[in-house]
Design an enzyme around this catalytic site. Structure first.
Site, short mmCIF file in Angstrom:
data_model
loop_
_atom_site.label_atom_id
_atom_site.label_comp_id
_atom_site.label_asym_id
_atom_site.label_seq_id
_atom_site.Cartn_x
_atom_site.Cartn_y
_atom_site.Cartn_z
N ASP A 140 0.84 -1.20 0.00
CA ASP A 140 0.00 0.00 0.00
C ASP A 140 0.88 1.25 0.00
O ASP A 140 1.96 1.27 0.58
CB ASP A 140 -0.88 0.02 1.25
CG ASP A 140 -2.23 -0.66 1.03
OD1 ASP A 140 -2.68 -0.74 -0.12
OD2 ASP A 140 -2.84 -1.09 2.03
N TYR A 200 1.66 5.56 0.53
CA TYR A 200 1.60 6.49 1.67
C TYR A 200 0.33 7.34 1.65
O TYR A 200 -0.20 7.70 2.69
CB TYR A 200 2.79 7.45 1.61
CG TYR A 200 4.11 6.85 2.00
CD1 TYR A 200 4.38 6.51 3.32
CD2 TYR A 200 5.10 6.63 1.05
CE1 TYR A 200 5.59 5.96 3.69
CE2 TYR A 200 6.32 6.09 1.42
CZ TYR A 200 6.57 5.75 2.74
OH TYR A 200 7.77 5.20 3.09
N SER A 253 2.20 -2.65 4.27
CA SER A 253 2.23 -1.18 4.16
C SER A 253 3.55 -0.76 3.55
O SER A 253 4.53 -1.50 3.61
CB SER A 253 2.13 -0.55 5.55
OG SER A 253 3.33 -0.77 6.26
N ASP A 254 3.57 0.44 2.99
CA ASP A 254 4.88 1.03 2.72
C ASP A 254 5.50 1.35 4.08
O ASP A 254 4.83 1.29 5.12
CB ASP A 254 4.75 2.28 1.84
CG ASP A 254 6.10 2.63 1.18
OD1 ASP A 254 7.14 2.15 1.65
OD2 ASP A 254 6.10 3.40 0.19
N TRP A 255 6.78 1.71 4.07
CA TRP A 255 7.51 1.90 5.33
C TRP A 255 6.99 3.15 6.05
O TRP A 255 7.10 4.25 5.54
CB TRP A 255 9.00 1.99 5.02
CG TRP A 255 9.70 0.65 5.02
CD1 TRP A 255 10.86 0.36 5.68
CD2 TRP A 255 9.30 -0.58 4.38
NE1 TRP A 255 11.19 -0.98 5.49
CE2 TRP A 255 10.26 -1.56 4.71
CE3 TRP A 255 8.22 -0.95 3.59
CZ2 TRP A 255 10.17 -2.89 4.26
CZ3 TRP A 255 8.13 -2.26 3.14
CH2 TRP A 255 9.09 -3.20 3.48
#
Ligand code: BGC
Length: 854
Positions: free
Chosen positions: A227, A229, A260-262
């Site tokens: 996903d 941000y 998730s993205d970081w």
């Protein structure tokens, strides 16, 4: 299942059939990495049994990553942690690696077979580093040329992206490595990427921004999705019900892991309930303190947690991660095979845009002296910046590529042509020094510490400051006196998360605020001889430490005299210009203008030598207006990976016939791009100082909402629908040979929903072997709704010897004729007239035929 050897389910798929009888001579049980097995009742049962052994706390623990690039282990069920790495252009996270022509360069190849080869090579590189998850490919649409990560993504067209992403994913996953398609979804700008709320209607999303993700899931069977941000229609991607639950896990039937993205998770309960399975890089929100009470109170169901753990385990079992080592001794981190793939990709992607008077290919026998000039000539520019940046093995620069090709007798003259950025900062002569006021606060309040320094530069090497020093705010004040009249370059640069505002003679410069990372910014000031300007900079370090520099220099003085001398005496000049990992990078948008000083350099070199060939690197279009008319040739190199210099030399000297085709429309100006009016909220720029900003309008950076008012009019859809023309159209690219299209055959009528075969011949009518990309566009003039004038629905790369003809057949499925019907909420074909067009770019389609769908 009968399992007499007590092997795990996966092991049975890992060994040859003869090895089912291990007592046979020569049969050893080597469990090497391999393609995943399909899901099965046995795998489901095994995963369910593992879940049943975990407590709720242990299950929740598995929903977050650890040590930045790992899933978590569950020792009580013998589950180890699994390793991840970025990404699309090379396996970057774990030491030096092969840097490929990936992302936009892959799209410029228009080659599905190459996409598979690249995927396989990345998979092998991943296994050589024991990596289980590759955090690529990125498939977001190149909506605007300034979006800072276009270079990692593919193209402006959903069909091209879909066609390439499927074999790419299959290639990666065939090596026993999970591919992760990202960033889901509508992450089409880097600017303020955490906070931007993209407002797009469903048809726009379905037709433009989502098809590559859909294809990755439904056709490529990708096993992980990341996903983005940003927010989409009011909800962050990591908690977006529509995208994650309705589409991805609902309609598209995704059974894999949604991560998730970081640091892209913002609410643990909302994320848990809206589809997120794995929070990376650690469980800041989807953790026990948040989810235990939520499960107890019923706001998150335990079955929801179980489903996430099942997805992790299912994938890990299908890939055999629990029963075999991921490291495959057949592969090494340094890969000769990988180098060959990197060279192939560079050769296939280089796109020749201008070749006036057939100046190219250069004849090595006639070029006794060649000048290679420019900041991108050396060292090699292999890729853009950010999490995709690969530390390449032995990257070949354009300078060394040309020198290697010409051999020891050639006379190769090299000049960078422009100073380094820190030199500009250091050489600036501020009048009476710079006053530096360092405030104890973040908002220039409180009693400052003051000092007078010689310049505004704390650029290098102190990139990260000491962690115990809190960020402060700093105001620099300096005066500059212009020695002579003319144009001056004001150049500023800061570290990633810093922000700064530049005020000249009391007026804030347009675009002089920085949010979440910024490439170097520059402005041109028109100053009179003897004029003094006061420059104030208000700088907010994002991290501890000061990483800011500013310089002001007479523009013409930037260009090194030896570059012009070399240019004047050479038989031909190559100016290697464009962006690099410092000027085009994740976390920031880039300018449309070339980086500072380069336009002036090209103009000065072209004035000294009419045989000036320009190569550019970058993720898409850039401003060529001030110099393209002055040079006979332009080669777009994208980011060509570690073998790029060799491939550029081969193309310039005719050892390889260029075959890349634009995967994006090449705009003249940023403003003429169809998204420009909707990309940044614009506020009035104060131009009374005669300031030219560096490629973008002034911006109000506190935007939460970006309405995609350009809707379907992205790239060539806009240009062909309006009848206007960009500088170079989508799909365009020159060759040293010529091709002809003929004999288009399409049925006059067909049933809606049936497969429609379209065939034609492509002939190489020139005298050199070469490759052409035959492109098929469909128009729907009788649609009930307004549709783009044409849309790419098929393409084929054809390699042809001189005089050779190949017959190409492209089968059009129902999607090729459909649009997303907003009223009916489904893909719809309006029966009636359609036109298929075939040619070598979105604007050059010499063949066309009408057909009627009943
Ligand atoms: C990027 C991702 C990347 C991740 C891990 C993030 O900043 O947006 O694309 O995979 O970092 O490096």
């Amino acid at each position: 299942m009968n399992n007499p050897l007590n092997l795990s389910i996966h092991s049975l798929f890992s060994i040859g059939i003869a090895c089912l009888l291990p007592m046979l001579p020569g049969c050893a049980l080597t469990l090497t990495a391999q393609a995943p097995v399909p899901d099965s009742p046995a795998i489901e049962a095994q995963a369910r049994a593992m879940v049943a052994k975990l407590t709720l706390e242990q299950k929740i623990e598995l929903l977050g990553g650890v040590d930045s690039m790992f899933t978590r282990s569950a020792p009580s069920i013998g589950l180890p942690r699994f390793k991840m790495s970025d990404a699309s252009v090379g396996v970057r996270t774990w030491g030096p690696s092969t840097a490929y022509a990936g992302g936009v360069a892959l799209a410029a190849t228009w080659d599905k077979d190459f996409a598979r080869k690249l995927g396989e090579a990345l998979g092998r590189d991943a296994r050589a580093r024991s990596v289980n998850f590759l955090l690529g490919p990125g498939v977001n649409i190149a909506r605007s040329p300034v979006s800072g990560r276009n270079f990692e993504y593919l193209s402006e067209d959903p069909f091209l992206n879909s066609a390439l992403v499927v074999p790419y994913i299959e290639g990666v996953q065939s090596q026993g490595v999970i591919a992760t398609v990202k960033h889901f979804a509508l992450n089409n700008q880097e600017f303020n990427r955490h906070n931007t709320d993209v407002e797009a209607d469903e048809r726009t999303m379905r037709e433009i921004y989502l098809p590559a993700f859909e294809a990755a899931v439904t056709k490529g069977h990708v096993d992980a999705v990341m996903d983005s941000y940003n927010l989409i229609n009011g909800a962050h991607a990591t908690q977006n019900e529509f995208l994650n639950l309705k589409l991805l896990k609902g309609e598209w039937g995704f059974q894999g892991i949604l991560m998730s993205d970081w640091d892209a998770t913002y609410d643990g309960v909302a994320a848990a309930n809206n589809g997120l399975d794995l929070e990376m890089p650690w469980a800041r929100f989807m953790n026990a303190p948040t989810l235990l009470p939520a499960v107890k109170s019923g706001s998150v169901k335990e079955s929801t947690i179980d489903d996430k753990v099942m997805r992790l385990l299912r994938a890990e079992l299908r890939y055999g991660f629990t029963t075999r080592p991921q490291f495959d001794p057949a592969d090494s981190t340094y890969s000769v095979a990988g180098r060959a793939v990197a060279l192939d990709g560079a050769r296939e992607s280089l796109t020749l845009l201008k070749n006036e008077g057939q100046i190219l290919p250069l004849d090595p026998a006639r070029i006794k002296t060649i000048a290679v000039i420019g900041p991108n000539a050396y060292p090699a520019v292999t890729g853009g910046g950010g999490s995709s940046t690969v530390q390449a093995f032995e990257p070949v620069s354009i300078l060394t590529g040309i020198a290697n090709l010409l051999g020891p007798d050639a006379h190769v003259l090299y000049s960078r042509g422009l100073p380094d950025m820190p030199d500009v900062f250091q050489q600036t002569r501020w009048q009476g020094g710079v006053e530096v006021a360092t405030y104890p606060s973040r908002d220039f309040t409180g009693a400052p510490e003051t000092a007078t320094e010689g310049g505004i530069t704390k650029w290098s090497p102190e990139w990260w400051g000491p962690a115990d020093k809190a960020p402060r705010s700093i105001r620099y004040s300096a005066a500059f006196k212009a020695g002579k009249a003319g144009k001056y370059l004001l150049l500023g640069a800061s570290a990633g998360n810093d922000s700064y505002k530049v005020i000249v003679d009391g007026r804030a410069l347009p675009n002089a605020v920085n949010v979440e990372g910024q490439t170097p910014q520059f402005w041109t000031l028109d100053l009179a001889a003897g004029q003094t300007v006061k420059v104030v900079v208000e700088y907010l370090p994002g991290f501890a430490g000061i990483h800011f520099g500013m310089g002001l220099v007479y523009q013409a003085d930037l260009i090194s005299p030896e570059a012009i001398e070399f240019a004047a005496k050479a038989d031909a000049v190559v100016v290697a210009a464009g962006f690099s990992n410092t000027s085009e990078a994740e976390g920031a948008d880039r300018t449309f203008a070339l980086p500072w000083g380069q336009e002036a350099l090209i103009q000065a070199v072209a004035a000294a030598n009419p045989h000036t060939i320009v190569t550019v690197t970058g993720g898409g279009a850039m401003d060529t207006r001030s110099w393209l008319g002055k040079v006979p040739a332009l080669l777009h190199a994208w980011y060509p990976g570690q073998e790029g210099g060799t491939a550029v030399a081969e193309v310039l000297f005719g050892k390889h016939n260029p075959e890349g085709k634009l995967p994006v429309s090449f705009d003249r100006s940023w403003e003429e791009n169809p998204s420009a009016a909707y990309y940044y909220p614009v506020k009035g720029a104060d131009t009374s100082l005669h300031v030219t900003e560096s490629g973008r309008p002034a911006v109000d950076y506190v935007i939460p909402h970006l309405k995609y008012g350009d809707k379907l009019m992205v790239g060539y859809r806009y240009w062909t629908t309006t009848g206007k023309h960009p500088l170079f159209p989508f799909g365009f690219g020159l060759s040293y040979t010529t091709f002809k299209f003929a004999n288009l055959q399409a049925p006059a009528t067909a049933a809606s929903g049936s497969t429609v075969p379209v065939s034609f011949d492509v002939t190489n009518t020139g005298s050199l072997a070469g490759a052409e990309v035959a492109q098929l566009y469909v128009s729907d003039p009788s649609a009930k709704v307004s549709r783009p004038e044409r849309e790419l629905k098929g393409f084929e790369k054809v390699r042809l010897a001189p005089g050779e003809t190949k017959h190409v057949t492209i089968n059009l499925d129902d999607r090729a004729f459909s649009y997303w019907d907003e009223a009916a909420h489904k893909w719809t074909i309006d029966p009636g007239k359609f036109v298929v067009r075939v040619g070598d770019s979105s604007e050059s389609t010499p063949l066309s035929a009408e057909l009627t769908l009943k």
